[in-house]
Design an enzyme around this catalytic site. Structure first.
Site, mmCIF file in Angstrom:
data_model
loop_
_atom_site.group_PDB
_atom_site.id
_atom_site.type_symbol
_atom_site.label_atom_id
_atom_site.label_comp_id
_atom_site.label_asym_id
_atom_site.label_seq_id
_atom_site.Cartn_x
_atom_site.Cartn_y
_atom_site.Cartn_z
ATOM 1 C CB ALA A 290 25.810 17.346 1.747
ATOM 2 C CE LYS A 291 25.365 21.844 8.195
ATOM 3 N NZ LYS A 291 26.484 22.511 8.775
ATOM 4 N NE ARG A 292 24.554 13.027 1.795
ATOM 5 C CZ ARG A 292 25.334 12.602 0.815
ATOM 6 N NH1 ARG A 292 26.233 11.664 1.039
ATOM 7 N NH2 ARG A 292 25.229 13.117 -0.389
#
Ligand code: GLU
Length: 337
Positions: free
Chosen positions: A265-267
């Site tokens: 994911a983005k994180r």
């Protein structure tokens, strides 16, 4: 070899064909790109053809402009295809939204043979009536079979107030297959998923039906996709059987995860291919990282997909999820990779 035997060998060596089937609902991230690369390598290493199919049936989720962007980014990476929405081909069209009459015809065949029945249950009703545990993926609760044995009169009565979805009447017993990455698998679809939807009440065909109709029509012999779809395979095999179609070989490649083991994911600093490209990453550095995540190359090697074809084998792919370190993505942008 005699002439006859030679002819035999020729006619019994079917053309191999792989495919990538992106949904234009969001940009390609490194996980999708790796699946695309591996499906391309599996087909090319067999000397096979490769098709690109756009799975755009979920109209509300389709994002305008996403399809050309996905195709452009796959080409930037160095992948090519013999058949697809932009290049055409013998089994076109290659966009699912343009193939609706084919799914309708398949549904009609299933209906005529008694393999499907109309279901009038709402989502809430299914959730309320299902005490059974959830199915094998995030498909929701097992369908308890509420509408399986309705009489003709009951069906007619319910059809007055609600359009039905159509469910496949799942036979008893296990479905077995040999996955190219995960090895022998068996699944009891009736016990875990129950009768599953093949066409929604609004007439849109379900993924399970569309993918079978298309892979068969496009004569795909090698399905290589993410292992989030492993639980769908038994359902698809049941549809192949019911429609008297020849199934492909399946291979489900592990997902790419972050360093914490969670889905990418983005994180995790996981950028889309487009963001990497705009940020100045070199395509052969990106391919090198994808190859490394697949155990194909040592760290830091830059390569083109075509460099990886010789000797490629899905059987050697690690079965565990591939973990991507955020620092590796950052290095792509710094030009260090
Ligand atoms: N369209 C599906 C996806 O993007 C892939 C379906 C498949 O490969 O069977 O997840």
């Amino acid at each position: 070899m005699t002439l006859e035997a030679g002819r035999e060998a020729l006619t019994h060596t079917p053309l191999r064909r792989g495919r990538f089937a992106p949904s234009p609902t969001g940009p390609l991230h490194l996980g999708n790109a790796r699946t695309a690369l591996l499906s391309w390598l599996a087909a090319r290493a067999l000397g096979g053809r490769y098709a690109l199919r756009v799975e755009d049936l979920d109209a509300p989720r389709v994002r305008p402009g996403m399809e050309p962007r996905i195709l452009d980014e796959l080409r930037w990476l160095g992948l090519d295809w013999d058949e697809g929405p932009d290049v055409g081909g013998p089994a076109g069209p290659y966009r699912q939204s343009e193939r609706l009459e084919r799914y309708a015809a398949a549904l009609e065949r299933l209906r005529a043979a008694g393999h499907v029945y109309p279901c009038f249950c709402s989502r809430a009703e299914i959730a309320a009536s299902a005490q059974a545990p959830h199915g094998p993926s995030d498909d929701g609760p097992r369908y308890p079979g509420t509408c399986r044995a309705l009489s003709a009169a009951e069906r007619a009565e319910r059809a007055r107030t609600r359009a039905p979805s159509w469910r496949f009447r799942v036979p008893h017993g296990p479905v077995a297959f040999d996955d190219g990455v995960h090895g022998p698998r068996t699944a009891d679809v009736l016990a875990t998923v129950g009768d599953f939807v093949v066409a929604r009440a609004d007439g849109v065909p379900a993924y399970q039906l569309a993918v079978v109709v298309d892979d068969a029509a496009m004569e795909v012999t090698e399905v290589v996709r993410g292992d989030d779809l492993l639980p769908s395979t038994a359902r698809q095999l049941l549809l192949y059987r019911a429609l008297a179609l020849a199934p492909p070989r399946f291979a489900h490649v592990p997902l790419v995860v972050g360093e914490d083991g969670e889905r990418l994911a983005k994180r995790h600093g996981a950028l889309s291919l487009g963001e990497l490209r705009e940020g100045g990453a070199a395509p052969d550095a990106v391919t090198g990282l994808l190859a490394e995540l697949s155990g194909l190359t040592p760290p830091g090697v830059r390569c083109r997909p075509s460099d990886l074809v010789a000797g490629f084998s899905l059987a050697r792919l690690p079965r565990a999820p591939a973990a991507l370190a955020a620092a590796r993505v950052a290095a792509l942008l710094d030009g260090e990779a």
